[in-house]
Design a protein around this motif. Structure first.
Motif, PDB file in Angstrom:
ATOM      1  N   VAL A 177      10.249   3.957   7.159  1.00 17.71           N
ATOM      2  CA  VAL A 177       8.949   4.590   7.415  1.00 17.71           C
ATOM      3  C   VAL A 177       7.822   3.685   6.936  1.00 17.71           C
ATOM      4  O   VAL A 177       6.811   3.502   7.629  1.00 17.71           O
ATOM      5  N   LEU A 178       7.986   3.089   5.767  1.00 16.78           N
ATOM      6  CA  LEU A 178       6.958   2.196   5.239  1.00 16.78           C
ATOM      7  C   LEU A 178       6.775   0.955   6.109  1.00 16.78           C
ATOM      8  O   LEU A 178       5.678   0.389   6.172  1.00 16.78           O
ATOM      9  N   ALA A 179       7.826   0.539   6.793  1.00 21.02           N
ATOM     10  CA  ALA A 179       7.725  -0.633   7.665  1.00 21.02           C
ATOM     11  C   ALA A 179       6.943  -0.335   8.940  1.00 21.02           C
ATOM     12  O   ALA A 179       6.312  -1.238   9.508  1.00 21.02           O
ATOM     13  N   SER A 180       6.970   0.917   9.405  1.00 22.05           N
ATOM     14  CA  SER A 180       6.254   1.298  10.637  1.00 22.05           C
ATOM     15  C   SER A 180       5.637   2.676  10.452  1.00 22.05           C
ATOM     16  O   SER A 180       6.020   3.639  11.127  1.00 22.05           O
ATOM     17  N   PRO A 181       4.678   2.820   9.556  1.00 21.33           N
ATOM     18  CA  PRO A 181       4.166   4.156   9.232  1.00 21.33           C
ATOM     19  C   PRO A 181       3.527   4.880  10.409  1.00 21.33           C
ATOM     20  O   PRO A 181       3.699   6.097  10.554  1.00 21.33           O
ATOM     21  N   SER A 182       2.786   4.177  11.254  1.00 21.65           N
ATOM     22  CA  SER A 182       2.110   4.855  12.360  1.00 21.65           C
ATOM     23  C   SER A 182       3.099   5.469  13.337  1.00 21.65           C
ATOM     24  O   SER A 182       2.814   6.482  13.978  1.00 21.65           O
ATOM     25  N   GLN A 183       4.276   4.866  13.450  1.00 18.39           N
ATOM     26  CA  GLN A 183       5.305   5.397  14.338  1.00 18.39           C
ATOM     27  C   GLN A 183       5.715   6.811  13.904  1.00 18.39           C
ATOM     28  O   GLN A 183       6.090   7.637  14.745  1.00 18.39           O
ATOM     29  N   TYR A 184       5.622   7.074  12.617  1.00 18.23           N
ATOM     30  CA  TYR A 184       6.029   8.377  12.081  1.00 18.23           C
ATOM     31  C   TYR A 184       4.831   9.280  11.784  1.00 18.23           C
ATOM     32  O   TYR A 184       4.982  10.327  11.157  1.00 18.23           O
ATOM     33  N   GLY A 185       3.649   8.866  12.201  1.00 22.78           N
ATOM     34  CA  GLY A 185       2.469   9.708  12.082  1.00 22.78           C
ATOM     35  C   GLY A 185       1.673   9.525  10.810  1.00 22.78           C
ATOM     36  O   GLY A 185       0.803  10.351  10.514  1.00 22.78           O
ATOM     37  N   PHE A 186       1.901   8.448  10.045  1.00 22.06           N
ATOM     38  CA  PHE A 186       1.203   8.253   8.782  1.00 22.06           C
ATOM     39  C   PHE A 186       0.102   7.203   8.917  1.00 22.06           C
ATOM     40  O   PHE A 186       0.333   6.102   9.430  1.00 22.06           O
ATOM     41  N   ALA A 187      -1.072   7.571   8.417  1.00 19.42           N
ATOM     42  CA  ALA A 187      -2.205   6.648   8.418  1.00 19.42           C
ATOM     43  C   ALA A 187      -2.354   5.959   7.065  1.00 19.42           C
ATOM     44  O   ALA A 187      -3.005   4.914   6.963  1.00 19.42           O
ATOM     45  N   ASN A 188      -1.758   6.550   6.017  1.00 16.36           N
ATOM     46  CA  ASN A 188      -1.893   5.992   4.673  1.00 16.36           C
ATOM     47  C   ASN A 188      -0.572   6.126   3.933  1.00 16.36           C
ATOM     48  O   ASN A 188      -0.016   7.225   3.831  1.00 16.36           O
ATOM     49  N   THR A 189      -0.081   5.000   3.415  1.00 15.25           N
ATOM     50  CA  THR A 189       1.173   5.012   2.646  1.00 15.25           C
ATOM     51  C   THR A 189       0.993   4.399   1.264  1.00 15.25           C
ATOM     52  O   THR A 189       1.977   4.184   0.554  1.00 15.25           O
ATOM     53  N   THR A 190      -0.238   4.125   0.864  1.00 13.60           N
ATOM     54  CA  THR A 190      -0.465   3.396  -0.382  1.00 13.60           C
ATOM     55  C   THR A 190      -1.229   4.190  -1.431  1.00 13.60           C
ATOM     56  O   THR A 190      -1.185   3.835  -2.618  1.00 13.60           O
ATOM     57  N   THR A 191      -1.936   5.241  -1.029  1.00 13.21           N
ATOM     58  CA  THR A 191      -2.698   6.033  -1.996  1.00 13.21           C
ATOM     59  C   THR A 191      -2.343   7.503  -1.859  1.00 13.21           C
ATOM     60  O   THR A 191      -1.935   7.962  -0.792  1.00 13.21           O
ATOM     61  N   PRO A 192      -2.512   8.280  -2.934  1.00 11.52           N
ATOM     62  CA  PRO A 192      -2.147   9.702  -2.888  1.00 11.52           C
ATOM     63  C   PRO A 192      -3.067  10.527  -2.000  1.00 11.52           C
ATOM     64  O   PRO A 192      -4.257  10.244  -1.870  1.00 11.52           O
ATOM     65  N   ALA A 193      -2.469  11.591  -1.437  1.00 14.33           N
ATOM     66  CA  ALA A 193      -3.241  12.535  -0.628  1.00 14.33           C
ATOM     67  C   ALA A 193      -4.014  13.502  -1.499  1.00 14.33           C
ATOM     68  O   ALA A 193      -4.986  14.117  -1.037  1.00 14.33           O
ATOM     69  N   CYS A 194      -3.588  13.672  -2.744  1.00 12.19           N
ATOM     70  CA  CYS A 194      -4.193  14.657  -3.642  1.00 12.19           C
ATOM     71  C   CYS A 194      -5.161  13.982  -4.614  1.00 12.19           C
ATOM     72  O   CYS A 194      -4.918  12.855  -5.068  1.00 12.19           O
ATOM     73  N   THR A 195      -6.215  14.684  -4.938  1.00  5.82           N
ATOM     74  CA  THR A 195      -7.149  14.180  -5.946  1.00  5.82           C
ATOM     75  C   THR A 195      -6.742  14.592  -7.351  1.00  5.82           C
ATOM     76  O   THR A 195      -7.308  14.099  -8.329  1.00  5.82           O
TER      77      THR A 195
END
Length: 653
Positions: A277-295
């Motif tokens: 998934v990390l190698a092709s994140p957009s293929q799986y619907g992810f725009a961000n794989t490096t920072t948290p979604a939560c504040t």
């Protein structure tokens, strides 16, 4: 996985040692063990929080909860009376740093459960997911030891030995308390502990299998070195991320090597899948794989109001520094579901050749019945072409269709009055296209049989036996993983054996006759073991299959004779009831190509009873030339139905 890793560059010293260490579904319930990656509210309940909060983008669910939902089964926290015993910060052997006292280790969870349930339900789905907190604890302990050593060296310089020892003890205790660990460890000690945690998880799984479990989902530890928290730590202490990856690998190796040869394990290579998934994140619907979604610092208290953006729960991979978002958990669940479905649907590979065998049997039967109607002193060669369309309709399969074509060529002749013998060779091809995971495969068949028929007045007896080879090409599994579609392919071969005998009696005369018949049929289809070739996290191994069929048929036949424009026409029809005494639900054993452990989930249930019908015309154009056309169908079954037709041409010589 509650607390982050407080490691320093001293962690890198652990690498060398750690690297050397090693649906309506088939289930009636789900039970889960592990840490925050499966926790459905136990940690929140322990803290007294009012809602069943999870370590993800709340109110989302964890992967095992999604799997339970897929099969329509409940799964809730054991703290509220459910069967999910997983709790945040739990380690296999050692909990995460500063874990609350109410957190049970995975060992305690499973041991307590087995004490209360010494015989496990073989139809229940169990899940085990852990290991990260053992790494967090022991790596933190190594980092704390390095910190303590530096502080002690500076604080005790020039002090008398007794005073230096007292200062060192004070510093050690303070560092341990701050780090949330009970002891300071060397890299060697920590590496050994992490290895033993992997061994212990395998031992616990083995105890579950020995107690009767047949379906235990075993998640490999994800690659901790690829998390946002690891990246932040690596920036402060270069090499930390690589060390965490190595430690994750070491835990998985120890777990995996001790799962070898065990049946009842549904292995999930979460480590490899996360990296894909990390190698092709957009293929799986992810725009961000490096920072948290939560504040929030921990996803436990993350709600829609604390997301970095409105869609972060679905287009971010990580909820906080280490935990997946709801969307990521859903992908893990789909991988689990795809493996279970693969086992259920693999049985179709052995079902399809049975249609080819039936079509071949009909082609020979057509020639023998014609020989009864118009005995000839001459030997005849014949060729027959046939087509059959089969439809499968069963819960585990969903609608699936097979199209089968075959060509049969043979010779038959009369050795003496009333005795006909012959032989034939059949070549067939078929393919399946279906809106199922097993979306496509092509089968080639080459088989031969010998047959004979004895006619004594109005009675007759025929028999046939033979066998052949099967070739399976482009066996294709189409897997939906989020917005992505993954296709796994393989090929294999196999064989068929078939024998049958038919007895009947005619009433009436040449113009019109009818009578009962009975037939016994034995068939065996073997499909050899094969592996899918991609080498990725979802590529699977399918063990060999052996599908036997023992059919009894009883019915009525009708034949007639009528002249028509220089030819003689012989219409025929038959209807029969059939029962397969060996039609049992089969379970095909499967596993992954990248992880040990195999399992078999019951899938397709073939019909035991059905009806069959045939109708057609045979025509004599001359004493040496004849032809036939016919229809064959199967009806009144619950699992499958087919319709077929064939046409043949025979020449006497």
């Amino acid at each position: 996985m509650l607390r982050g890793l407080k490691a320093t560059s001293a962690l890198v010293g652990m690498i060398a040692l750690a690297g050397a260490a090693q649906a309506a579904g088939p289930f009636n319930g789900v039970t889960a063990f592990g840490d925050s990656l499966s926790d459905s509210g136990n940690y929140a309940a322990g803290l007294g929080l009012p809602a069943p909060l999870r370590f993800t983008t709340n109110p989302g669910h964890t992967a095992i909860e999604d799997v339970a939902s897929f099969y329509g089964l409940p799964l809730s926290a054991s703290a509220t009376g459910g069967t999910n015993y997983a709790v945040g910060s739990a380690g296999v052997v050692t909990n995460g740093p500063a874990a609350p006292a109410f957190v049970q280790t995975e060992t305690q969870q499973i041991t307590s459960y087995l004490a209360a349930n010494p015989r496990l339900d073989p139809n229940r789905l169990y899940s085990v997911f852990g290991g990260a907190n053992d790494i967090f604890y022991h790596a933190t302990s190594v980092g704390a030891a390095a910190t303590a050593a530096q502080l002690i060296a500076g604080a005790t310089a020039g002090l008398p030995a007794q005073q230096a020892a007292a200062v060192a003890a004070q510093i050690t205790a303070a560092v341990q308390q701050q780090a949330g660990v009970s002891a300071l460890e060397t890299p060697a000690q920590a590496g050994l502990a992490i290895n033993m945690a992997g061994v212990q998880e395998a031992r616990l799984i083995g105890q579950m299998l020995d107690a009767g479990a047949r379906y235990v989902v075993v998640f490999a530890l994800p690659d901790i070195g690829r998390t946002p928290q690891a990246a932040a730590q690596d920036a402060a202490a270069p090499g930390t991320a690589a060390a965490l990856t190595q430690l994750s690998t070491a835990f998985n190796q120890a777990l995996d090597s001790n799962l070898s040869g065990r049946t009842g394990i549904i292995p999930v290579n979460t480590f490899a899948f996360l990296n894909e998934v990390l190698a092709s994140p957009s293929q799986y619907g992810f725009a961000n794989t490096t920072t948290p979604a939560c504040t929030t610092s921990s996803s436990l208290t993350c709600t829609p109001a604390t997301l970095v953006s409105a869609n972060a729960a679905s287009d971010y991979l990580f909820a906080d520094g280490v935990h997946p978002t709801t969307a990521a958990h859903a992908l893990f669940a789909q991988v689990v579901e795809s493996e279970i479905t693969a086992s259920q649907q693999a049985g179709l590979l052995a079902e399809q050749p049975l249609v080819t065998l039936e079509s071949e049997r009909n082609a020979v039967s057509q020639q023998l019945l014609f020989e009864q109607m118009t005995p000839s002193p001459h030997a005849r060669v014949f060729v027959s072409g046939g087509f059959a369309h089969e439809n499968f309709r069963r819960e585990a399969i969903r609608p699936a269709d097979h199209d089968n074509w075959l060509v049969t060529g043979g010779v038959l002749g009369t050795l003496m009055p009333g005795l006909t013998v012959g032989a034939e060779l059949t070549a067939g091809t078929s393919h399946q296209n279906a809106d199922t995971q097993l979306s496509h495969f092509r089968t080639g068949t080459l088989m031969g049989t010998v047959f004979a028929q004895v006619a004594l007045g109005h009675a007759y007896l025929s028999a046939e036996g033979g066998g052949g080879k099967l070739w399976y090409h482009d066996i294709r599994r189409t897997i939906a993983i989020g917005p992505a579609t993954r296709i796994e392919t393989g090929s294999t071969h196999g064989g068929v054996i078939s024998a049958n005998a038919t007895a009947g009696y005619w009433f009436g005369g040449d113009a019109l006759r009818f009578g009962p018949f009975a037939r016994g049929i034995f068939e065996r289809v073997t499909v050899n073991r094969y592996s899918e070739g991609s080498g990725d996290s979802t590529a699977m191994v399918f063990e060999g299959q052996n599908r036997k069929s023992l059919i009894g048929e009883a019915g009525l036949r009708l034949q007639g004779t009528m002249p028509a424009a220089g030819a003689t026409i012989h219409p025929y029809a038959e209807i029969a009831y059939a029962h397969d005494g060996d039609a049992h639900q089969r379970a095909v054993q499967v596993g992954l190509t990248t992880m040990n452990g195999e399992f078999a989930v019951p899938g397709y249930v073939p019909d035991r009873n059905w009806g069959e019908a045939q109708a057609g015309l045979s025509m004599n154009f001359s004493p040496r030339l004849s032809a036939s056309i016919g229809y064959q169908g199967r009806f009144a079954g619950h699992s499958s139905a087919y319709n077929g037709a064939n046409a043949s041409l025979a020449v006497a010589f």
